[in-house]
Design a protein around this motif. Structure first.
Motif, PDB file in Angstrom:
ATOM      1  N   GLN A 242      30.867  43.254  49.023  1.00  0.00           N
ATOM      2  CA  GLN A 242      30.289  43.857  50.245  1.00  0.00           C
ATOM      3  C   GLN A 242      29.192  42.954  50.821  1.00  0.00           C
ATOM      4  N   VAL A 243      28.392  42.379  49.916  1.00  0.00           N
ATOM      5  CA  VAL A 243      27.320  41.479  50.380  1.00  0.00           C
ATOM      6  C   VAL A 243      27.934  40.240  51.031  1.00  0.00           C
ATOM      7  N   ILE A 244      28.998  39.726  50.416  1.00  0.00           N
ATOM      8  CA  ILE A 244      29.683  38.549  50.987  1.00  0.00           C
ATOM      9  C   ILE A 244      30.232  38.890  52.370  1.00  0.00           C
ATOM     10  N   ALA A 245      30.810  40.083  52.496  1.00  0.00           N
ATOM     11  CA  ALA A 245      31.376  40.500  53.792  1.00  0.00           C
ATOM     12  C   ALA A 245      30.261  40.595  54.848  1.00  0.00           C
TER      13      ALA A 245
ATOM     14  N   ILE B  53      26.747  33.180  44.331  1.00  0.00           N
ATOM     15  CA  ILE B  53      26.140  33.928  43.213  1.00  0.00           C
ATOM     16  C   ILE B  53      26.863  35.254  42.987  1.00  0.00           C
ATOM     17  N   ARG B  54      28.145  35.282  43.381  1.00  0.00           N
ATOM     18  CA  ARG B  54      28.927  36.527  43.266  1.00  0.00           C
ATOM     19  C   ARG B  54      28.860  37.096  41.839  1.00  0.00           C
ATOM     20  N   GLU B  55      29.083  36.233  40.856  1.00  0.00           N
ATOM     21  CA  GLU B  55      29.113  36.715  39.467  1.00  0.00           C
ATOM     22  C   GLU B  55      27.742  37.230  39.018  1.00  0.00           C
ATOM     23  N   TYR B  56      26.685  36.604  39.502  1.00  0.00           N
ATOM     24  CA  TYR B  56      25.325  37.011  39.104  1.00  0.00           C
ATOM     25  C   TYR B  56      24.985  38.377  39.709  1.00  0.00           C
ATOM     26  N   VAL B  57      25.383  38.562  40.985  1.00  0.00           N
ATOM     27  CA  VAL B  57      25.139  39.864  41.632  1.00  0.00           C
ATOM     28  C   VAL B  57      25.940  40.940  40.896  1.00  0.00           C
ATOM     29  N   ALA B  58      27.212  40.624  40.637  1.00  0.00           N
ATOM     30  CA  ALA B  58      28.080  41.615  39.965  1.00  0.00           C
ATOM     31  C   ALA B  58      27.511  42.004  38.610  1.00  0.00           C
TER      32      ALA B  58
END
Lengths: 189, 180
Positions: B171-174, B114-119
């Motif tokens: 950062q959340v992914i990391a 959901i990287r794009e949604y968070v961004a």
């Protein structure tokens, strides 16, 4: 600003991006939606709501990715989506044509779809958007499974399964529709 | 011919027929978009992305039988902010990556998906920090600093907003990858 730039803009500035879409294509899209609603006798009550709905879909990153993977052209995508939505809204509505609506093209220019095609339309619209997209790519645009997989960023196996599942779901709707029609016919006779 | 190929044949003929009919209307005259309609759409756009992210998280959690309260409990000391984020009313950045990630994990979401949604949710709240700028006239006259500087109104810069959003999403992914 090109369509792909507008889609990029939306990712960082949602209001600004949609304002650009509305300024650049709004009148064209709204004209098409009114004409389609008139042609199908849906009335114009839901047209503005559908216009709003289709613009809002552009805020979904997955939808933007799909549009870009299919060439990045906004108007064809939004027009097609708008017509689907109008079919959804119009299915349950019986209304008269508004005299102020833009005039549809003359009937002789448009050949109405056959009863079988209408049945497919009814059933297709009951599927999830993803299934509709898959089936349109396959049967309208003639894409092969491998091409669909590449366009939708899926593995070939996943695309094959998704297409298979979408077909099965459509088949179930078609069978139900045929049964309903037979029941209605026997009740009326 | 089996049943499958009959269905294939029907679809291959019916779907283009339907679209042909629809496309025949594409030369319709344009209709100007009423200002009120445009305003309504932009108003919806203003809050949509954070609400969409919140819905994604809550729906994923529901599938796993995890309640909203359980998600909020993953943010000890920041429950009020977590609640606001899950209502789509607050920038997820306010939670910080280290607090937001456990909420996603509890909902069964891999942040990469959901990287794009968070961004985009972060970008929704982004306003560029105000820049100070000396007006040209006063600069050329060597005006005193107190009068020569003014403050620009906050503005939406889509590129900076997107960069800020992607930075937080990464950062959340990391955090997620560290915790695995």
């Amino acid at each position: 600003m090109g369509d792909e730039e507008i889609l990029d803009h939306i990712a960082g500035d949602q209001e600004g991006g949609l304002a650009r879409v509305s300024d650049k294509y709004g009148a064209t899209l709204l004209g098409r939606l009114y004409a389609y609603a008139a042609r199908r006798s849906y009335g114009n009550a839901g047209v503005e709501d559908v216009y709003q709905e289709i613009l809002i879909t552009l805020l979904d990153p997955a939808v933007r990715m799909l549009i870009i993977s299919r060439g990045g052209q906004l108007v064809p995508w939004l027009t097609r989506l708008g017509k689907w939505r109008l079919d959804d809204h119009g299915r349950h509505r019986v209304s008269q044509l508004d005299s102020e609506m833009p005039a549809p093209q003359s009937p002789e220019e448009i050949v109405p779809p056959s009863a079988e095609a209408e049945r497919v339309r009814r059933c297709l619209r009951q599927l999830a958007a993803r299934d509709q997209i898959l089936l349109t790519l396959r049967y309208d645009e003639g894409r092969r499974e491998a091409e669909i997989a590449a366009e939708l960023d899926m593995s070939p196996g996943a695309a094959k399964k998704a297409l298979h599942d979408a077909r099965l779901r459509l088949k179930a709707h078609l069978e139900r529709d045929i049964d309903d029609e037979a029941i209605a016919r026997s009740e009326s006779s | 011919m089996n049943e499958y190929s009959k269905l294939d044949e029907l679809l291959a003929w019916a779907i283009p027929e339907l679209n042909k009919e629809a496309d025949a209307l594409d030369e319709a005259p344009p209709v100007p978009v009423p200002d009120e309609l445009k305003a309504r759409i932009l108003q919806r756009a203003e809050t949509f992305s954070a609400e969409q992210l919140a819905t994604l998280v809550l729906e994923a959690a529901e599938v796993r039988g995890v309640t909203r309260e359980a998600l909020i409990a993953e943010a000890p000391g920041a429950e009020a902010t977590a609640s606001e984020v899950l209502s789509g009313r607050t920038d997820p950045q306010k939670l910080g990556a280290a607090t937001f990630n456990p909420i996603l994990e509890r909902a069964g979401i891999d942040p990469k998906e959901i990287r794009e949604y968070v961004a985009q949710a972060v970008a929704q709240f982004f306003t560029a920090p105000p820049r100070t700028k000396r007006p040209k006239l006063l600069r050329s006259l060597g005006g005193s600093k107190s009068y020569a500087y003014n403050v620009e109104r906050p503005s939406r810069d889509p590129k900076r907003a997107r960069a800020a959003g992607l930075s937080f999403a990464d950062q959340v992914i990391a955090e997620h990858e560290t915790s695995e």
